[in-house]
Design a protein around this motif. Structure first.
Motif, short mmCIF file in Angstrom:
data_model
loop_
_atom_site.label_atom_id
_atom_site.label_comp_id
_atom_site.label_asym_id
_atom_site.label_seq_id
_atom_site.Cartn_x
_atom_site.Cartn_y
_atom_site.Cartn_z
N ARG A 19 105.21 -8.76 -99.06
CA ARG A 19 104.46 -9.93 -98.30
C ARG A 19 104.71 -9.87 -96.95
NH1 ARG A 19 102.47 -14.71 -101.37
NH2 ARG A 19 102.78 -14.33 -103.67
N THR A 20 106.01 -9.84 -96.10
CA THR A 20 106.36 -9.63 -95.05
C THR A 20 105.47 -8.72 -94.07
OG1 THR A 20 108.08 -10.69 -95.00
CG2 THR A 20 108.20 -10.14 -93.38
N ARG A 21 105.77 -7.35 -94.90
CA ARG A 21 104.99 -6.22 -94.20
C ARG A 21 103.50 -6.25 -94.05
NH1 ARG A 21 105.05 -1.81 -97.66
NH2 ARG A 21 107.31 -2.29 -97.27
N TYR A 22 102.85 -7.08 -95.05
CA TYR A 22 100.98 -7.48 -95.44
C TYR A 22 100.83 -8.79 -94.18
CZ TYR A 22 96.46 -8.98 -97.29
OH TYR A 22 95.04 -9.26 -97.55
N LEU A 23 101.25 -9.23 -93.94
CA LEU A 23 101.78 -10.47 -93.21
C LEU A 23 101.42 -10.15 -91.81
CD1 LEU A 23 101.89 -13.24 -91.69
CD2 LEU A 23 103.87 -13.34 -91.47
N ALA A 24 101.81 -9.07 -91.16
CA ALA A 24 102.13 -8.06 -89.92
C ALA A 24 100.20 -7.73 -89.98
CB ALA A 24 102.97 -6.84 -89.81
N GLU A 25 100.22 -6.96 -91.05
CA GLU A 25 98.73 -6.14 -91.59
C GLU A 25 97.19 -7.28 -90.63
OE1 GLU A 25 98.97 -4.67 -94.97
OE2 GLU A 25 100.50 -2.71 -94.19
N VAL A 26 97.51 -8.19 -91.74
CA VAL A 26 96.70 -9.45 -91.48
C VAL A 26 96.06 -9.86 -89.68
CG1 VAL A 26 96.22 -12.05 -92.40
CG2 VAL A 26 96.82 -9.36 -94.29
N LEU A 27 97.76 -10.77 -89.58
CA LEU A 27 97.59 -10.85 -87.93
C LEU A 27 96.99 -9.66 -87.55
CD1 LEU A 27 100.56 -12.63 -87.46
CD2 LEU A 27 98.69 -13.43 -88.00
N ASP A 28 97.37 -8.63 -87.33
CA ASP A 28 96.78 -7.60 -86.94
C ASP A 28 95.03 -7.31 -87.07
OD1 ASP A 28 98.95 -6.10 -85.32
OD2 ASP A 28 99.43 -4.91 -86.32
N LEU A 29 94.61 -7.74 -88.17
CA LEU A 29 93.17 -7.51 -88.10
C LEU A 29 92.22 -9.29 -88.04
CD1 LEU A 29 93.21 -6.60 -92.36
CD2 LEU A 29 92.21 -5.69 -90.44
N LEU A 30 92.85 -10.19 -87.83
CA LEU A 30 92.72 -11.38 -87.81
C LEU A 30 92.18 -11.36 -85.42
CD1 LEU A 30 93.56 -13.52 -90.14
CD2 LEU A 30 92.03 -12.35 -90.40
N TYR A 31 93.84 -10.81 -85.58
CA TYR A 31 93.87 -11.06 -84.00
C TYR A 31 94.26 -9.68 -83.26
CZ TYR A 31 94.13 -15.93 -85.12
OH TYR A 31 93.91 -17.12 -86.18
N PRO A 32 93.05 -8.59 -83.44
CA PRO A 32 93.25 -7.72 -82.49
C PRO A 32 93.11 -7.45 -81.42
CG PRO A 32 91.02 -8.20 -82.78
CD PRO A 32 91.87 -8.70 -83.95
N PRO A 33 93.83 -6.60 -80.23
CA PRO A 33 94.09 -6.52 -79.35
C PRO A 33 92.95 -6.65 -78.52
CG PRO A 33 95.41 -4.77 -79.79
CD PRO A 33 94.44 -5.37 -81.47
N PRO A 34 92.97 -7.74 -77.34
CA PRO A 34 93.33 -7.30 -76.24
C PRO A 34 93.99 -9.08 -76.70
CG PRO A 34 91.14 -8.17 -75.41
CD PRO A 34 91.45 -7.94 -76.94
N CYS A 35 94.11 -9.45 -78.37
CA CYS A 35 95.07 -10.75 -78.47
C CYS A 35 96.60 -10.69 -78.96
CB CYS A 35 94.02 -11.37 -79.87
SG CYS A 35 92.51 -11.98 -79.91
N ARG A 36 98.05 -11.77 -79.03
CA ARG A 36 99.05 -11.12 -79.09
C ARG A 36 98.72 -11.86 -80.16
NH1 ARG A 36 101.19 -7.68 -75.49
NH2 ARG A 36 102.64 -8.59 -76.72
N THR A 37 100.57 -11.98 -80.67
CA THR A 37 100.87 -12.79 -82.01
C THR A 37 102.30 -13.26 -82.49
OG1 THR A 37 100.66 -10.83 -83.79
CG2 THR A 37 98.94 -12.27 -83.89
#
Length: 409
Positions: A19-37
């Motif tokens: 789930r932790t790894r998936y959370l990082a993947e989801v954030l990258d999809l929802l907020y791709p560069p140039p967005c930062r999380t």
């Protein structure tokens, strides 16, 4: 309401890591560069509380306001136990009173251009201000980001699904098509979501559907009401009749079996299916539509309505009664630790389950077994075992019962 599945009470260490790894993947999809999380300086887009924490993430709760945060938690999923309900209410109280800073210490701050985020895309597509809450589900081949969309006043007005790979993009498109078709099907025994928006964003397939009011008080669901709703769906696109061997359903299933014939489980399934069709002989079956995943967690019964969601597996031209067998199996799997026993008990109940659907007496157990072939073929096609799904390995529960039962017919 969304297709959110209620999570188990406790997570294993392996599931927590996934789930932790998936959370990082989801954030990258929802907020791709140039967005930062990572909390970098910049224009704020969103801030989330991680529930319960970053090590075992289940839900990202937006902090736009206390009202929005409380709605995100309360309308995320219906807890299945008293302890789970108490935990949920404790989190709701924390976000409402401002105590979340003490109880929920893990936060994610998103910065960057609003127009490049999922928040910006959905706000523009739907023409309204919104906050996004994100569900982090368990490992499954068909897992996809599920978004709860909340207005400034705390109203949950929609749920979004994002198809991220070949399988989930197809499922999102299929659900869009299903909901569009069902909107004009004249269903009277159940309520289904409506499509608010469907389209593409970057490489993702997007579907936003209306939120069904699952937070309203539940009512006991009678067997009669459930069967009536399933029959309503079964006939929404018309009926056909005919023997199994010469029908379109068997031709379609045979093609799906051929596509998984490179695996031992696929070979065993195909052999069982061929024998099943031979045993069916000239029995006349009736064919109609089915939901495809009519499980207890995909519906809610209110005093005045039966709400049913998660229509990505909807299909037409299948033997009547598949929904009833699927519901029974999933209910039993949910309540027992032995999935093989759940399969056995479901097949034993086939005569009782399928009688309201007009299935010929001689074809009732065959229908239940044919459903198991269909379900197992889906698991293989989707590669659930490779995705780490809890019941992905068919040889541990479904296949032994199916093969033995077919041979004993």
């Amino acid at each position: 309401m969304s297709p959110v599945r209620t999570a188990p009470a406790e997570l294993t260490a392996g599931d927590a890591e996934l789930r932790t790894r998936y959370l990082a993947e989801v954030l990258d999809l929802l907020y791709p560069p140039p967005c930062r999380t990572d909390g970098s300086p910049g224009t704020p887009i969103a801030e989330y509380l991680v529930v319960p924490d970053a090590r075992k993430p289940r839900l990202l709760v937006p902090t736009a306001s206390r009202r929005v945060s409380a709605a995100a938690v309360r309308r995320y999923a219906e807890p299945q136990s008293r302890a789970a309900r108490l935990k949920r209410e404790a989190v709701v109280a924390a976000v409402r009173t401002g105590a979340s800073g003490v109880l929920l210490r893990d936060r994610i701050r998103v910065t960057g251009p609003f127009s490049q985020s999922i928040d910006g895309h959905l706000s523009e597509a739907l023409g309204r201000e919104l906050s996004v809450s994100v569900h982090i589900g368990p490992a499954r081949a068909n897992r996809k980001p599920v978004l709860q969309l909340i207005g400034p006043d705390g109203d949950t007005f929609g749920f979004g699904k994002l198809g991220t790979g070949p399988l989930t993009r197809r499922l999102v498109r299929d659900e869009t098509a299903a909901l569009t078709a069902l909107a004009g099907a004249g269903l009277t025994k159940l309520t289904v979501p409506q499509v608010l928006y469907a389209g593409q964003w970057r490489d993702l397939e997007v579907l936003v559907q209306t939120a069904l009011p699952v937070w309203l008080p539940r009512a006991p669901l009678s067997h009669r009401r459930l069967v009536a709703a399933m029959l309503d769906v079964a006939g929404c696109c018309g009926f056909t009749t005919g023997p199994l061997a010469t029908g379109g359903y068997w031709q379609e299933l045979r093609a799906r079996l051929a596509a998984v014939s490179d695996r031992p489980e696929g070979v065993a399934l195909a052999s069982a299916a061929e024998l099943l069709v031979q045993r069916a002989g000239d029995i006349v079956f009736r064919y109609g539509a089915w939901h495809g995943d009519w499980a207890p967690w995909n519906m809610a019964n209110l005093a005045g309505a039966l709400l049913v969601w998660d229509w990505e597996r909807f299909a037409t031209g299948v033997p009547l009664g598949f929904d009833a067998v699927h519901h029974e199996l999933q209910k039993r799997i949910q309540s027992t630790a032995d999935a093989r026993d759940a399969v056995e008990a479901t097949v034993k109940r086939s005569a009782e389950l399928l009688a309201p659907f007009g299935v010929p007496v001689a074809g009732r157990e065959m229908t239940a077994l044919l459903y198991l072939v269909d379900l197992a073929t889906r698991y293989l096609t989707d590669r659930q075992a490779e995705a780490g799904a809890r019941l992905g390995v068919l040889g541990t529960w479904l296949l032994p019962v199916l093969i033995r039962r077919v041979e004993e017919l």
